[in-house]
Design an enzyme around this catalytic site. Structure first.
Site, PDB file in Angstrom:
ATOM      1  N   CYS A 163       0.789  -1.231   0.000  1.00  0.00           N
ATOM      2  CA  CYS A 163       0.000   0.000   0.000  1.00  0.00           C
ATOM      3  C   CYS A 163       0.830   1.295   0.000  1.00  0.00           C
ATOM      4  CB  CYS A 163      -1.048   0.016   1.092  1.00  0.00           C
ATOM      5  SG  CYS A 163      -0.728  -0.995   2.519  1.00  0.00           S
TER       6      CYS A 163
ATOM      7  N   ARG B 187       6.787 -11.312   4.979  1.00  0.00           N
ATOM      8  CA  ARG B 187       6.411 -11.033   6.365  1.00  0.00           C
ATOM      9  C   ARG B 187       7.097 -12.043   7.248  1.00  0.00           C
ATOM     10  NH1 ARG B 187      -0.039  -9.701   5.527  1.00  0.00           N
ATOM     11  NH2 ARG B 187       0.360  -7.936   4.132  1.00  0.00           N
TER      12      ARG B 187
ATOM     13  N   GLN C 286       0.538 -10.891  -3.434  1.00  0.00           N
ATOM     14  CA  GLN C 286      -0.851 -10.462  -3.319  1.00  0.00           C
ATOM     15  C   GLN C 286      -1.342  -9.921  -4.659  1.00  0.00           C
ATOM     16  OE1 GLN C 286      -0.121  -7.481  -0.231  1.00  0.00           O
ATOM     17  NE2 GLN C 286      -1.195  -8.796   1.213  1.00  0.00           N
TER      18      GLN C 286
ATOM     19  N   ASP D  47      -2.971  -7.308  -5.370  1.00  0.00           N
ATOM     20  CA  ASP D  47      -3.270  -6.183  -4.503  1.00  0.00           C
ATOM     21  C   ASP D  47      -3.691  -4.964  -5.316  1.00  0.00           C
ATOM     22  OD1 ASP D  47      -3.433  -5.094  -2.020  1.00  0.00           O
ATOM     23  OD2 ASP D  47      -1.272  -4.914  -1.698  1.00  0.00           O
TER      24      ASP D  47
ATOM     25  N   HIS E 206      -5.185  -0.823  -4.835  1.00  0.00           N
ATOM     26  CA  HIS E 206      -5.564   0.301  -3.986  1.00  0.00           C
ATOM     27  C   HIS E 206      -6.328   1.272  -4.849  1.00  0.00           C
ATOM     28  CE1 HIS E 206      -2.354  -1.687  -1.816  1.00  0.00           C
ATOM     29  NE2 HIS E 206      -3.098  -1.393  -0.786  1.00  0.00           N
TER      30      HIS E 206
ATOM     31  N   LYS F 150     -13.900  -3.432   7.316  1.00  0.00           N
ATOM     32  CA  LYS F 150     -13.450  -4.412   6.335  1.00  0.00           C
ATOM     33  C   LYS F 150     -14.552  -5.415   6.055  1.00  0.00           C
ATOM     34  CE  LYS F 150     -10.783  -8.132   7.442  1.00  0.00           C
ATOM     35  NZ  LYS F 150      -9.594  -8.878   7.881  1.00  0.00           N
TER      36      LYS F 150
ATOM     37  N   HIS G 102      -8.410  -0.705   0.096  1.00  0.00           N
ATOM     38  CA  HIS G 102      -7.463  -1.792  -0.182  1.00  0.00           C
ATOM     39  C   HIS G 102      -8.298  -2.997  -0.560  1.00  0.00           C
ATOM     40  CE1 HIS G 102      -4.213  -0.232   2.711  1.00  0.00           C
ATOM     41  NE2 HIS G 102      -5.274   0.450   3.095  1.00  0.00           N
TER      42      HIS G 102
END
Length: 654
Positions: A346, A375, A393, A395, A397, A478, A524
RNA sequence: GCCUGGGUAGCUCAGUGGUAGAGCAGCGCACUCGUAAUGCGCAGGCCGUGGGUUCGAUCCCCACCCCAGGCUCCA
């Protein structure tokens, strides 16, 4: 099993729930027998007096509440068995949990349990069951309780906690009482209950494993020996459950990954880091390519960002403050400059947004990246591809105006459901995580607006919605999509998260139509979650038999003899021309052996070609999961079928 | 990190205080076959790593590394 008021009235004064069961002629034993009762909604023993209750519901072990009672009682029997076998053992808590129960023990001298002890404990439990000991409830004052459990430090701690709750809480003035359940002269346990009337009602149980578990889940407190088990109201259901556990093991993606030659976890690389072999790489590339296409079609723009960054970025984002434990430690470069491997995409996407001044005309801006992040997961928690230290991911945004948010959320949900459908996942529920208690970024108004927007998009699609009250992160509400797999397990896949925090921290703005600077809303979202984990879920869901469009080899062509090979090649050419991934498995081994190998590799179409096919332009077609192979199928019609199946992706064809 | 179990051939596993075995996979030769294992042969091992005990350790002891399961569900 509701009971009419007049029947209650007709019973003796002081009647018990069990009397009601008797009056109704319900069996005392067996799978359908009541194990507890609900008196005006409160779950109690069958031995409880029903005086004053307006509504009595008898609860059998066939419903979840009743089964939990059965399991909890079985946990008590296990505790009794353990204290019989290890005199001086103390016991902590023993609740019913999903699919079973556990009990935590501390054995004298710090002894530990091994798998071999489980059989001994089970044997003693069987004796206790055959003794048919009653579970009798007693009530005591706190002081009596402390005396009663003088040798049980964990029970005493629980009682002390009840005491401090009672004195500090709003219920001041009412002296709390404790309930205990006594089975025989030796075994008495502090317990809220309820329990089945006697140990003879139990018996269909199995102890599954031992594990260390910290008291109160706190790693600074003593580690206890936890024994997990399960129990059911009948032997058949127990056997079914155990078979399900075996089935889950056979579907283990780590095992399938090795068998199908998809990926591996070499020790040299380290825990939680996978390498993808050619076949796994192919599956993965198909997923990623499909993802890119979907995103492009949905108005997303691809961006690419680096894997490492100076600490500053994660200081600004706040990750270093509250996520540092989940990050790999920094590297020192360039005279003490700290660099981190990225755990999240992000902040990078925010920098893309912030690379120049933005106009409302550019919004919504949807940035997409298959972003690989790392991670730090503790060594004990990594698991196959589902809990890893390195992952990719899908991912995105999205930066939009507050007014655009509902429409954006709506389009995200369309995309989510569409994409998941490609993989044949169509049994979902949504989980909405709302504002946590205490500190949360953003105003009440923002939270309410965003939470409502999330809720209404989910509800608008008629999706099952479970609310996790207060379960959201502090930076925004979320929704996650939980997919149920073929054997009923649910997996969190897609997540959609509103963020009030990062736009502020990074000072994001756009210039509105009114020439005023405004703060954009940031969303996100990930559809797969991570490519690796999603693949693992697919493998387990399909037990390795992936949808045709994802199979590394879709068609295997087996010539019966060497002299059919030229024909096999011609079939191969036609398959590849039609866009199918095919291979010829030459006749240097017996046909049966080759078929077996292809079947075990879960190839969806195995074709056998011999004299008859060479003469007629046909193939022998053996479908994955099909009953009998078909002979003399024209090549053209086979290709049409296979190509249509591949094109339908994971969706059932009409 | 901690508890439990485990590290022996590429894989799955057996085994004993006297320096190792099976099945599958691999390689070679033969077999040419119509729907889930053709036969014979060959090769393959620092028995996780390091120390210790012992005449001798894969086995017993200690330490470490790695893998798997568990450590949220409140008397």
């Amino acid at each position: 099993m509701d009971l009419a008021g007049e029947l209650v009235a007709g019973l003796e004064p002081g009647a018990k729930a069990a009397d009601v069961a008797r009056a109704l002629g319900l069996p005392e034993r067996g799978a359908g027998a009541p194990v507890a009762a609900l008196l005006d909604g409160e779950l109690v023993d069958l031995g409880a007096a029903i005086a004053g209750a307006r509504k009595v519901v008898l609860v059998p072990a066939t419903v979840p509440e009743g089964r939990a009672v059965l399991r909890h009682s079985t946990a008590h029997v296990m505790a009794q068995a353990v204290t019989d076998l290890w005199p001086g053992a103390s016991f902590a808590i023993g609740p019913a949990v999903d699919d079973g129960f556990y009990y935590d023990f501390e054995l004298p001298g710090g002894a530990t349990l091994t798998d071999a002890d489980l059989a001994r404990i089970e044997a003693r439990m069987a004796e206790i069951v055959s003794e048919d000991q009653p579970f009798s409830r007693e009530e005591h004052t706190l002081e009596d309780g402390l005396a009663l459990f003088a040798g049980q430090p964990y029970k005493r701690e629980i009682i002390e906690a009840i005491r401090s709750d009672a004195s500090g809480g709003a219920g001041g003035g009412i002296a709390p009482t404790l309930s205990v359940y006594r089975n025989n002269e030796r075994f008495v346990d502090l317990c809220r209950g309820p329990h089945v009337p006697s140990t003879g009602r139990l018996g269909h149980f199995k102890l599954l494993r031992v594990a260390g578990a910290y008291w109160r889940g706190d790693e600074h407190r003593p580690q206890l020996q936890r024994v997990y088990g399960t129990a059911f109201e009948s032997e058949e259901l127990l056997a079914e459950h155990l078979a399900r556990l075996e089935e889950a093991e056979a579907r283990d993606h780590r095992r399938l990954g090795a068998e199908l030659d998809l990926f591996s976890f070499p020790r040299e690389i380290g825990s939680g880091l996978a390498i993808f072999h050619p076949r796994g790489g192919l599956v993965r590339r198909l997923m990623e390519d499909a993802s890119r296409e979907r995103h492009a079609a949905g108005g997303y723009e691809s961006v690419f960002t680096p894997h490492v960054t100076k600490a500053e970025l994660f200081e600004t984002s706040g990750h270093l403050e509250w996520f540092a434990d989940g990050m790999f430690p920094p590297m020192e470069l360039d005279e003490g400059q700290r660099y981190y491997v990225k755990p999240m995409n992000c902040p990078f996407h925010i920098l893309v947004y912030r690379s120049r001044q933005r106009s409302y005309r550019e919004l919504p801006m949807r940035l997409f990246e298959l972003g690989t992040v790392y991670r730090y997961e503790k060594s004990g928690v990594v698991h196959g591809l589902t809990r890893v230290r390195g992952m990719t991911q899908d991912d995105s945004h999205i930066f939009c105006t507050r007014e655009q948010m509902p429409a954006e959320l709506s389009s995200i949900f369309d995309l989510v459901l569409d994409v998941l459908g490609d993989y044949g996942l169509d049994d979902f529920y949504m989980e909405l995580s709302t504002r946590p208690e205490g500190k949360a970024a953003g105003s009440d108004e923002e939270w309410e607006e965003a939470t409502d927007a999330l809720r209404s998009v989910a509800e608008g699609r008629g999706l099952e919605l479970v609310v996790d009250e207060g379960g959201g992160a502090f930076y925004g509400p979320k929704i996650s999509v939980q997919a149920r797999d073929a054997i009923g397990r649910s997996w969190q896949v897609s997540t959609v998260q509103l963020d009030f925090q990062l736009p502020r921290r990074f000072g994001l703005e756009y210039v509105g139509a009114d020439n005023q600077r405004q703060r954009p809303v940031m969303i996100h979202r990930a559809l797969f979650g991570t490519v690796e984990r999603f693949l693992a879920i697919l493998l387990e869901h399909y037990a390795g038999a992936l949808p045709v469009w994802l199979c590394p080899v879709q068609v295997a062509i087996l010539p019966v003899r060497d002299d059919h090979e030229a024909y096999a090649r011609s079939v191969y050419e036609r398959c590849t021309d039609a866009g199918l991934r095919a291979e010829v498995d030459e006749a240097d081994e017996p046909l049966g052996a080759r078929i077996r190998r292809q079947k075990m590799a879960k190839v969806p179409y195995v074709l056998v070609v011999g004299d008859e096919d060479v003469a007629g332009g046909t193939v022998g077609l053996n479908r994955r999961g099909g009953s009998k192979p078909e002979r003399a199928v024209p090549v053209g019609s086979f290709i049409a079928e296979a190509a249509a199946e591949a094109a339908s992706k994971g969706r059932a064809r009409a």
